[in-house]
Enzyme design. Structure first.
Site, mmCIF file in Angstrom:
data_model
loop_
_atom_site.group_PDB
_atom_site.id
_atom_site.type_symbol
_atom_site.label_atom_id
_atom_site.label_comp_id
_atom_site.label_asym_id
_atom_site.label_seq_id
_atom_site.Cartn_x
_atom_site.Cartn_y
_atom_site.Cartn_z
ATOM 1 N N ILE A 46 0.881 -1.105 -0.162
ATOM 2 C CA ILE A 46 0.102 -0.084 -0.094
ATOM 3 C C ILE A 46 0.997 1.073 0.137
ATOM 4 C CG2 ILE A 46 -1.900 1.246 1.274
ATOM 5 C CD1 ILE A 46 -2.445 -1.354 2.694
ATOM 6 N N HIS A 116 -0.513 6.135 6.335
ATOM 7 C CA HIS A 116 -0.152 6.193 7.921
ATOM 8 C C HIS A 116 -1.019 6.943 8.989
ATOM 9 C CE1 HIS A 116 3.363 4.852 5.869
ATOM 10 N NE2 HIS A 116 3.791 5.867 5.384
ATOM 11 N N ASP A 142 6.269 2.868 9.318
ATOM 12 C CA ASP A 142 5.986 4.376 9.769
ATOM 13 C C ASP A 142 4.856 4.468 11.114
ATOM 14 O OD1 ASP A 142 7.944 4.984 8.001
ATOM 15 O OD2 ASP A 142 6.589 6.317 6.712
#
Ligand SMILES: C[S@@+](CC[C@H](N)C(=O)[O-])C[C@H]1O[C@@H](n2cnc3c(N)ncnc32)[C@H](O)[C@@H]1O
Length: 238
Positions: A46, A116, A142
């Site tokens: 992704i 994120h 992340d």
């Protein structure tokens, strides 16, 4: 285990497409994925951005792999390489994820390097984890955004991905408590083999398994028992 330097060496060999990763992920990937090099697998990442990770994954995995990438930005469609697919959609949209899973799943390796934000990471995990094969890995990059209010995070923020992942640690261990009412056996106890926390990176390993046994071994004679699960009189396991 042999450790290659494929990922650590990749940035110096990168082409005109920008790759965007934290540097220490590359060392983690060299260690974590050494057994995956050259294997034909079904892969999903992704987050495409400038497309720099496409050649990285394509060069690492087997030539017979199915490589799927998704991004919300339609411009990313043009970044597909021969032998890869780029799908456009929102990683927080269950209908889109369902279509991706139907068309391309199940997957062996999933990497979430998308938006994120908390709801994006959690929705993607909830909908794609069931589409991960046994012995597959689900990697979320992340996760430091779990500490950033602008991304829906914050220190010990209950809605953060880090807190969601910590909760999965409890679910993985839900064989072992006596509190059937407050903390019943969760189906994920049968599915999660391990959860590894690195700096900014969480790796979930899928391992379909039976209730764990303990062994007593002496003189080559091995006795297996599930007493450890029975001692507290739990009812929900069997
Ligand atoms: C960090 S970049 C990806 C970097 C790339 N994986 C690499 O290694 O070079 C994040 C990407 O996620 C995409 N993105 C942001 N929100 C998204 C969403 N809701 N669904 C899918 N992709 C999203 C952005 O458009 C951006 O291209």
């Amino acid at each position: 285990m042999t450790t290659t330097r494929y990922f650590r060496d990749f940035p110096a060999r990168s082409g005109d497409r920008m790759l965007l990763k934290m540097e220490h992920y590359l060392e983690v990937y060299d260690e974590l994925l050494s057994d995956w090099q050259g294997r034909d697998v079904s892969f999903l990442e992704i987050g495409v951005y400038k497309g720099g990770s496409l050649p990285m994954w394509q060069g690492f995995l087997g030539a017979g792999s199915r490589l799927v990438f998704l991004d919300i930005d339609p411009a990313c469609r043009d970044l597909a390489l021969p032998g890869t697919v780029v799908e456009i959609g929102d990683q927080a949209d269950p209908v889109f994820l369902e279509r991706i899973a139907r068309d391309h799943g199940p997957f062996d390796l999933i990497v979430d390097d998308g938006g994120h934000k908390m709801h994006q990471q959690i929705t993607s995990f909830r909908h794609l984890w069931p589409r991960l094969r046994d012995c597959g890995l689900y990697i979320v990059e992340d996760v430091h955004t779990s500490y950033w209010p602008g991304f829906g995070g914050g220190f010990r923020e209950p809605a953060s991905f880090i807190e969601f992942a910590k909760d999965l640690i409890d679910r993985m261990h839900s064989w072992y408590t006596e509190d059937d009412a407050g903390f019943p056996l969760h189906p994920l106890a049968r599915e999660i083999g391990s959860i590894r926390f690195h700096d900014s990176l969480v790796v979930f390993e899928k391992r379909l398994k039976e209730p764990p046994v303990s062994i007593a071994a002496q003189d080559g004679k091995v006795t297996r028992s599930r007493k450890i699960l029975e001692v507290r009189g739990r009812r929900s396991i069997f």
